[in-house]
Design an enzyme around this catalytic site. Structure first.
Site, PDB file in Angstrom:
ATOM      1  CB  CYS A 206      36.309  52.349  16.679  1.00 59.39           C
ATOM      2  SG  CYS A 206      37.151  51.224  18.200  1.00 59.39           S
ATOM      3  CG  HIS A 207      32.975  53.861  14.313  1.00 58.21           C
ATOM      4  ND1 HIS A 207      33.151  53.428  15.484  1.00 58.21           N
ATOM      5  CD2 HIS A 207      32.492  53.074  13.497  1.00 58.21           C
ATOM      6  CE1 HIS A 207      32.528  52.044  15.488  1.00 58.21           C
ATOM      7  NE2 HIS A 207      32.103  51.870  14.450  1.00 58.21           N
ATOM      8  N   GLY A 208      36.786  57.103  14.152  1.00 57.48           N
ATOM      9  CA  GLY A 208      37.460  58.454  13.953  1.00 57.48           C
ATOM     10  C   GLY A 208      36.596  59.610  14.694  1.00 57.48           C
TER      11      GLY A 208
END
Length: 243
Positions: A206-208
C-alpha cells in the site's frame, strides 16, 4: 320638575345625610379609644397571651410558647417508626442500585462469539520450516512463521539499536524458531505480504513499508515494528494465542 333637577336634588340630600353622620361616628371612635387607654385590662380580658411574665402582665418576648398539645403521645414510638422507614427505603434503594449495576455489567460484557475468539489454539506441527501461516484472531490476521536456522541467525545479528523502533529479536520471540505477530501494518493498518520486501520478511504494497524476518520496520513509512500478541506454548507443538 325635570328629570335632571330631580337627580340633582336627590344627590344633594344624600350628601347632606353623610356629612351629618360623620361627627357622631368620629365621636364614638374617640370614646372607644379613651376607654381602652383608661382600662387596658378590660379590653384584653378575653385574650391569654403566651408572652406574659407573671402577674405583672408585661410582655416577655423571651418566653417560648408551649406546643405540647401538637405533639404525639409517644415520642419514642415515632422515632422507631421513622428509623424503620429510613432503613426500609435505604434497603430498597440498595437493591435497586445493585440490580441496575448488574444489568449494566451484563449488557457490557462480551458476547459468546467474542469470548469464543478470545483464545485460539494452533497446531504448530502442521507448519513446515520456512513457511508462513495466517490465522484470524479477534478479527485481526496473525502471522506465524516457522523460521529456519539462517533466518534466526540473520534476525539475531541485526544491529537493532540503529533501527527506528529498536528492539532485539530475543524480545520478540519466546522460541527462536517461532515468530508470532499481528499482520497489521503499523502505518495505516494494511496487511503486509509475507516472504517479500528488501529484507526477506514482509512488505506492505500500500505505501511501501518493509519489515525484516523478525517483523521489525526497516524501510518505508511504518513507524513501529509489527505488534506481538500475548501467547503461550501449551505444549511443544501447540500454541495458544490470547489471554
Amino acid at each position: 320638575m325635570s328629570l335632571t333637577s330631580r337627580a340633582a336634588t336627590s344627590l344633594a340630600r344624600q350628601t347632606g345625610r353623610q356629612l351629618a353622620a360623620r361627627p357622631a361616628a368620629s365621636f364614638q371612635q374617640h370614646r372607644n379609644a379613651a376607654n381602652v387607654a383608661g382600662n387596658p385590662n378590660e379590653s384584653h380580658a378575653h385574650v391569654t397571651s403566651p408572652f406574659t411574665r407573671g402577674a405583672s402582665g408585661r410582655q416577655d418576648t423571651t418566653v417560648i410558647p408551649s406546643f405540647k398539645r401538637y405533639r404525639a403521645g409517644n415520642e419514642q414510638g415515632n422515632k422507631v417508626f421513622q428509623y424503620f422507614m429510613v432503613g426500609a427505603f435505604g434497603g430498597l434503594t440498595a437493591l435497586g442500585a445493585k440490580d441496575t449495576v448488574q444489568n449494566f455489567l451484563v449488557n457490557m460484557s462480551a458476547s459468546a462469539d467474542v469470548l469464543a475468539q478470545a483464545k485460539v489454539e494452533v497446531d504448530l506441527a502442521t507448519i513446515p520450516e520456512g513457511k508462513n501461516v495466517i490465522i484470524k484472531w479477534r478479527g485481526k490476521p496473525v502471522f506465524i512463521r516457522h523460521r529456519t536456522a539462517d533466518e534466526i541467525k540473520d534476525a539475531e545479528n541485526t544491529d537493532w539499536q540503529k533501527l527506528r523502533d529498536p528492539q532485539p529479536d530475543s524480545d520478540r520471540v519466546q522460541k527462536p524458531e517461532w515468530l508470532i505477530m499481528l499482520g497489521v501494518c503499523t502505518h495505516l493498518g494494511c496487511v503486509p505480504i509475507g516472504e517479500a520486501g528488501d529484507f526477506g520478511g514482509w512488505f506492505c504494497p500500500c505505501h511501501g513499508s518493509h519489515y525484516d524476518i523478525s517483523g521489525r520496520a526497516r524501510k518505508g513509512p511504518a513507524p513501529l515494528n509489527l505488534e506481538i500478541p500475548a501467547y503461550d506454548f501449551a505444549e511443544d507443538n501447540q500454541v495458544v494465542i490470547g489471554t
